[in-house]
Design an enzyme around this catalytic site. Structure first.
Site, short mmCIF file in Angstrom:
data_model
loop_
_atom_site.label_atom_id
_atom_site.label_comp_id
_atom_site.label_asym_id
_atom_site.label_seq_id
_atom_site.Cartn_x
_atom_site.Cartn_y
_atom_site.Cartn_z
N ASP A 1 -2.25 -0.44 5.58
CA ASP A 1 -2.90 0.52 6.88
C ASP A 1 -4.32 0.64 7.01
O ASP A 1 -4.87 0.96 8.12
CB ASP A 1 -2.21 1.71 7.12
CG ASP A 1 -2.68 2.66 6.26
OD1 ASP A 1 -3.01 2.68 5.00
OD2 ASP A 1 -2.87 3.89 6.65
N ASP B 1 -0.04 5.12 0.82
CA ASP B 1 -0.37 5.98 2.01
C ASP B 1 -0.66 5.34 3.46
O ASP B 1 -1.32 4.40 3.41
CB ASP B 1 -1.79 6.76 1.67
CG ASP B 1 -1.83 7.60 0.38
OD1 ASP B 1 -1.28 8.99 0.63
OD2 ASP B 1 -1.98 7.36 -0.62
N ASP C 1 0.97 -1.07 0.02
CA ASP C 1 -0.04 -0.03 -0.06
C ASP C 1 0.95 1.14 0.03
O ASP C 1 2.09 1.14 0.51
CB ASP C 1 -0.98 -0.21 1.28
CG ASP C 1 -1.72 1.31 1.39
OD1 ASP C 1 -2.14 1.66 0.33
OD2 ASP C 1 -2.08 1.80 2.23
#
Length: 232
Positions: free
Chosen positions: A184, A15, A13
């Site tokens: 996240d 961000d 991922d």
């Protein structure tokens, strides 16, 4: 520390994982160690960036044409180069209609994402009121779309296309590799579940706090860099 495997297939991922979360999505530069580390990993192992961003927009942050999944699974291609949409015409039309009717609430920020978009409300004077108005706006969401509530943001994606469907498809193309997924946000939970439901080894890592079904956890991008350095 999460386990290190011999033949990884990386799904990373952006961000909150490769870059710290910031108020302005346009200022989300990668962790200082990330560019060189990604180049090394990409030269040694199959590596995919899996993001909610549009892949053309992500090219302003990454200096190589990495293989990537964008728009939470609705886009596939290469960062800064070719990318094709997987969404239906009906989903694209529904997104266009909703884009024109975003509530006029002070502090809301619309992040354009090619055929999709996200609405951030972290700058709203009253976040709870802004969230309530956004929920009212999406009360009659068309069946062809899903609403994803993330960290002070709501995003819209085509129904049936997720990070999970994307990583499952790619993992099937690399049967001798061990998927290693780091993410996240709530959309990464789809990917954790998809990989865990495959009849093979996988490493799923939640970055940051919050409930998760991932098998391991890292506290933030600093810890992500430390972990990825173990593959160098």
């Amino acid at each position: 520390m999460p386990p290190v495997v011999e033949n990884p297939l990386f799904f990373l991922d952006y961000d909150g994982t490769l870059a710290p979360i910031v108020d302005d999505p346009g200022a989300a530069v990668p962790h200082p160690e990330a560019p060189a580390l990604l180049r090394t990993l990409d030269a040694r192992h199959p590596l995919w960036i899996v993001t909610g961003r549009d892949l053309q927009a992500l090219s302003s942050f990454l200096d190589r044409p990495y293989s990537a999944i964008g728009l939470h699974g609705a886009q596939e291609g290469t960062v800064g180069r070719d990318a094709h949409t997987l969404m239906s015409d009906a989903a694209a039309e529904a997104l266009h209609r909703l884009r024109e009717s975003v509530p006029a609430v002070e502090g809301l920020q619309v992040e354009e994402k090619d055929q999709s978009f996200a609405v951030h409300y972290r700058e709203a004077a009253d976040e709870e009121t802004a969230r309530r108005q956004l929920r009212n706006w999406l009360a009659d969401l068309p069946d062809v779309l899903d609403a994803i509530w993330g960290k002070k943001v709501v995003e819209l994606r085509p129904d049936g296309l997720t990070k999970g469907t994307a990583v499952r498809r790619i993992a099937d193309q690399h049967p001798r590799r061990v998927p290693v997924y780091l993410g996240d946000d709530v959309t990464d939970e789809d990917a954790f579940a998809a990989l865990q439901n495959m009849d093979r080894e996988a490493v799923t890592i939640k970055v940051g706090e919050g409930e998760t079904q991932a098998d391991a956890r890292l506290l933030g991008p600093d810890a992500v860099m430390d972990y990825l350095h173990r593959y160098v």
